[in-house]
Enzyme design. Structure first.
Site, short mmCIF file in Angstrom:
data_model
loop_
_atom_site.label_atom_id
_atom_site.label_comp_id
_atom_site.label_asym_id
_atom_site.label_seq_id
_atom_site.Cartn_x
_atom_site.Cartn_y
_atom_site.Cartn_z
N ASP A 105 0.86 -1.17 0.00
CA ASP A 105 0.00 0.00 0.00
C ASP A 105 0.91 1.24 0.00
O ASP A 105 1.36 1.67 -1.06
CB ASP A 105 -0.90 -0.10 1.25
CG ASP A 105 -1.95 0.97 1.35
OD1 ASP A 105 -2.32 1.56 0.33
OD2 ASP A 105 -2.42 1.24 2.47
N ASP A 161 -7.92 -8.63 5.80
CA ASP A 161 -8.98 -8.51 6.81
C ASP A 161 -9.45 -7.09 7.02
O ASP A 161 -8.77 -6.13 6.64
CB ASP A 161 -8.46 -9.04 8.15
CG ASP A 161 -7.49 -8.07 8.81
OD1 ASP A 161 -6.50 -7.68 8.15
OD2 ASP A 161 -7.72 -7.69 9.97
P1 IMP Z 1 1.81 -0.60 3.70
O1 IMP Z 1 1.00 0.66 3.77
O2 IMP Z 1 2.32 -0.82 2.28
O3 IMP Z 1 2.92 -0.58 4.71
O4 IMP Z 1 0.83 -1.80 4.04
C1 IMP Z 1 0.67 -2.18 5.38
C2 IMP Z 1 -0.37 -3.20 5.60
O5 IMP Z 1 -1.64 -2.55 5.60
C3 IMP Z 1 -0.54 -4.35 4.63
O6 IMP Z 1 0.36 -5.40 4.79
C4 IMP Z 1 -1.96 -4.78 5.00
O7 IMP Z 1 -1.94 -5.63 6.13
C5 IMP Z 1 -2.62 -3.48 5.37
N1 IMP Z 1 -3.47 -3.00 4.27
C6 IMP Z 1 -3.23 -2.04 3.37
N2 IMP Z 1 -4.26 -1.88 2.52
C7 IMP Z 1 -5.18 -2.80 2.90
C8 IMP Z 1 -6.49 -3.17 2.39
O8 IMP Z 1 -7.01 -2.62 1.39
N3 IMP Z 1 -7.12 -4.16 3.05
C9 IMP Z 1 -6.61 -4.81 4.13
N4 IMP Z 1 -5.40 -4.50 4.62
C10 IMP Z 1 -4.69 -3.51 4.01
#
Ligand code: IMP
Length: 198
Positions: A105, A161
Site C-alpha cells: 500500500d 482482513d
Molecule cells: P503498507 O501501507 O504498504 O505498509 O501496508 C501495510 C499493511 O496494511 C498491509 O500489509 C496490510 O496488512 C494493510 N493493508 C493495506 N491496505 C489494505 C487493504 O485494502 N485491506 C486490508 N489490509 C490492508
C-alpha cells in the site's frame, strides 16, 4: 454465483474472483520456479497474517524445492515506525530470499522488511505481492513481482482482513463504504458465510 450475494445492499463488491486469483498465482508460481530452477532452494518469507493464503497457494504452484519462513511485524504508527513481533527462524545469509506480501500500500512495511533483511546479507532479495496499490505509495520501494494492481480501494478476502474479519473469504472484495463497515464490522458476515456458493 458469488455475484448474487452482492445484489443486496452490501458495502462491498466483488473485485477479483477466486478463479482469477488461482490462474494468476499459477503463472507467478511458474515464473518464480523458473527463476530458481538451477539454484539452491529459495526461502519464501510470508509476512503474517495476511499473506498466509497467498503463500500457501504460491508455493504449491512452484514445482521446485523451497523453504518457508514467517515474519510478523507490528503495523507502523504515523511516524512510520515498524517493529518485528516474530522474526525468522532461520538465518538467510547467502540464501535467495523472496518476501511474500498480501498487499503493498504505502510501501512502508515492505521498505522496512527489505532494509532489515538485506542487512542479513542474503544472496538475493526479491518481493512478491498479491495486490499492489500503486496509487497510495509513499515510498518507491522495489517490487519485483505482483499478481494484481488494484485501485485505491480497501479490500478484504483471500487473507486480507477488516478488524480481523473476512480473511477466509475466497474472493477479493472491494469495500465501497468503509464508514458503514466500520460502524458495524460484522455487517457482511451473514451474507458472505450464510449462503452457499455455486
Ligand atoms: P503498507 O501501507 O504498504 O505498509 O501496508 C501495510 C499493511 O496494511 C498491509 O500489509 C496490510 O496488512 C494493510 N493493508 C493495506 N491496505 C489494505 C487493504 O485494502 N485491506 C486490508 N489490509 C490492508
Amino acid at each position: 454465483m458469488i455475484d448474487g450475494r452482492f445484489a443486496s445492499n452490501l458495502p462491498a463488491e466483488l473485485l477479483i474472483d477466486r478463479a482469477s486469483i488461482a490462474r494468476r498465482i499459477d503463472e507467478l508460481g511458474a515464473e518464480l520456479a523458473g527463476l530458481f530452477a538451477d539454484e539452491e532452494p529459495p526461502v519464501l518469507v510470508g509476512v503474517l497474517k495476511g499473506s498466509a493464503m497467498f503463500l500457501a497457494d504460491l508455493i504449491r504452484a512452484m514445482d521446485i524445492d523451497v523453504a518457508v519462513d514467517f515474519m510478523s511485524i507490528s503495523s507502523y504508527s504515523q511516524s512510520g515506525v515498524v517493529r518485528i513481533v516474530k522474526d525468522l527462524d532461520e538465518d538467510v545469509r547467502g540464501r535467495d530470499v523472496v518476501v511474500v506480501e498480501d498487499i503493498v500500500d504505502t510501501g512502508l512495511t515492505l521498505n522496512y522488511l527489505r532494509k532489515t533483511l538485506s542487512q542479513r546479507e542474503p544472496d538475493s532479495l526479491r518481493a512478491v505481492t498479491l495486490l499492489d496499490k500503486t496509487a497510495r505509495r509513499i515510498i518507491p520501494v522495489p517490487l519485483e513481482f505482483s499478481a494484481f494492481e488494484i485501485p485505491d480501494v480497501f479490500v478484504v478476502g483471500y487473507g486480507l482482513d477488516f478488524q480481523g474479519l473476512y480473511r477466509n473469504v475466497a474472493d477479493i472484495l472491494a469495500v465501497r463504504d468503509l464508514a458503514r463497515l466500520a460502524n458495524d464490522p460484522r455487517l457482511m458476515v451473514a451474507q458472505l458465510f450464510g449462503l452457499k456458493s455455486g
